[in-house]
Scaffold this active site. Structure first.
Site, mmCIF file in Angstrom:
data_model
loop_
_atom_site.group_PDB
_atom_site.id
_atom_site.type_symbol
_atom_site.label_atom_id
_atom_site.label_comp_id
_atom_site.label_asym_id
_atom_site.label_seq_id
_atom_site.Cartn_x
_atom_site.Cartn_y
_atom_site.Cartn_z
ATOM 1 N N GLY A 65 37.271 17.597 -18.080
ATOM 2 C CA GLY A 65 36.168 17.995 -17.204
ATOM 3 C C GLY A 65 36.550 19.200 -16.370
ATOM 4 N N GLY A 108 39.862 21.105 -16.657
ATOM 5 C CA GLY A 108 40.138 21.953 -17.809
ATOM 6 C C GLY A 108 40.766 21.187 -18.961
ATOM 7 C CB SER A 115 38.067 18.180 -22.934
ATOM 8 O OG SER A 115 37.489 17.039 -23.514
ATOM 9 N N GLY A 126 32.340 19.830 -24.668
ATOM 10 C CA GLY A 126 33.440 19.473 -25.566
ATOM 11 C C GLY A 126 33.309 20.159 -26.921
ATOM 12 C CG ASP A 127 30.001 19.282 -29.189
ATOM 13 O OD1 ASP A 127 30.894 18.442 -29.456
ATOM 14 O OD2 ASP A 127 28.827 18.968 -28.950
#
Lengths: 309, 309
Positions: free
Chosen positions: A219, A222, A217, A248-249
């Protein structure tokens, strides 16, 4: 059901104050509380997507009781947290009304005893047999051996249940060697693991260390995915502004739900990227904006190529 | 037993951090928790002096449960807090290890419903009949009428139980008119009540407003007492350094214990001044250093004169 593991659960408390000034006294104008820790955030997003989720990890003390009471009220989430003697930690996010800045205070959390760690492993091995997928999320609390995730990955693989690992540092380094199906590091975690700040190179290196698929990931850039089926980049249509905590979760929830729904990788990545962006615009960390998600989903650009078989 | 009333109870949490910086993330190195609110601090000091104390006020929610659990573990203190639907507030003191400065975050606390206020009054009128003295301490939570303390003072006087009032602002202004036996304002509270920043003049004015005795706590200058029996000033022997939070509550405990032990005013004041100074040097607000108290007690200078009968 999908099983999410949060060994370092928390009660996430948010305070709003006018302006935070060290050495001053502040009247808190608004208090919100929610169960926290990465796996619990993942579980809430999965439940909102219509999946049945069981959460496990540790809970103890008065704060653990609050976490469990609040989980009971979350539709679609089953609480299988293992009781411990120590008190579950609180995290306090102090949001400055004036600047919008957040100041974070994180309690250390309880030390897990060897007996508590054994009790958890037994419960986990039992739960994993009825899971369609497992997510292992977040840092390890004091007392839990640094190789903990490697053991939990192996137990899932032995039960033939796909397992995603989302952690950092030495816990990730050890866990990856046990060959998890997916890891989802961010740019910093990837760089720490591989020594490379170049995302593609670092992602390739991370795969060589044992992960079947790596979804990095990045930021605003993408998601970058290297999988046995191919390599893709999923990019949200616009820059979004808001609170990146929990983005992120939300991506992990997107990847796992796509996996159990047997979606092709490009669709899983579009969902993960859209959920991630929709969680940034949600006012509270660990939630996502359903309407923004719907709008973003069709507009995520997924580019890449399928591997030669 | 001595009855202390804390309508705005709290759970006082202290965090130690290396350096508090707005917008940064902090690892809390140490967490301490204790029941808070002025009347609960007074009760702990009274219990440490060997008195039986009953505490009342309100408690609710998960935080209220923690307050009540911790009170149960305090020898000499009986919990008679009245249950409410809202959640008891937390206060967080963030202590900067580097500078020693404290940054305070205070939650708003629950709104008391008319039914809850009625239930409290009923319970109070019952408890007061078996009390040797009553302390009414601290601010009023939302929902409690501003004239609340006046009613509680009158109920104590009707039961012929001596009553000390330690509050501020409009609650003090209204309460004093009901003729409490003692009030213990600090310099700021006295100035707010009377408009005068000259301690002797302000203390005289406060007595004229209805208090039988006024004991003004003047920080390092000690205590100034105007009573029907005479006028005294009690001054601790040395400047003490530390945490002044709770010093006023320790003084209240000194005054009340001296009252029920039928001590003459100069001895009560010496005790109150020594306890107050011994609470400043204690590391945690709302406690006092027993050894410092013993050393200071004989060295407090009490000067003054007995009234002509």
């Amino acid at each position: 059901m999908i099983l999410t593991v949060t060994l370092n659960t928390a009660l996430d408390i948010t305070y709003r104050v006018r302006t935070l000034r060290p050495h001053a006294s502040h009247r808190v104008s608004e208090v919100t509380e929610r169960p926290g820790g990465k796996g619990l955030n993942v579980a809430r997003v999965l439940a909102a997507l219509g999946h049945e989720v069981t959460v496990t990890g540790f809970a103890g003390g008065a704060t653990g009781r609050v976490v469990q009471e609040q989980l009971t009220k979350t539709p679609g989430v089953v609480d299988a947290l293992v009781p411990v003697t120590g008190a579950t930690r609180r995290t306090i996010a102090v949001v400055d009304d004036h600047t919008g800045d957040t100041t974070q205070l994180n309690e250390p959390g309880p030390t897990i005893t060897p007996a508590e760690w054994s009790a958890f492993q037994e419960s986990y091995e039992d739960l994993v047999t009825s899971a369609s997928a497992v997510a292992l999320c977040g840092s390890l609390p004091p007392g839990v051996p640094v190789g903990a995730y490697a053991g939990l990955v192996r137990a899932a693989r032995a039960a033939e249940v796909p397992v995603l690992l989302d952690t950092s540092g030495e816990a990730l380094r050890r866990g990856i060697a046990a060959r998890p199906d997916i890891i989802k590091p961010n740019a910093d975690e990837l760089a720490e693991l591989t020594g490379s700040h170049e995302p593609l190179r670092a992602t390739q290196d991370a795969r060589r260390r044992g992960a079947r698929a790596v979804v990095a990931s990045l930021g605003e850039a993408g998601l970058l995915a290297l999988t046995p089926e191919g390599r893709w980049q999923a990019t949200p249509p616009t820059r979004v502004h808001g609170n990146p905590t929990g983005a992120g979760d939300a991506a992990v929830a997107g990847l796992l739900s796509g996996l159990v729904e047997h979606m092709p990788w490009p669709d899983r990545l579009a969902r993960a990227a859209a959920l991630s962006a929709a969680s940034v615009v949600a006012p509270v960390a660990g939630e996502f904006d359903q309407r923004a998600y719907g709008e973003l989903l069709g507009r995520v650009a997924v580019t890449g190529k399928v591997s030669a078989a």
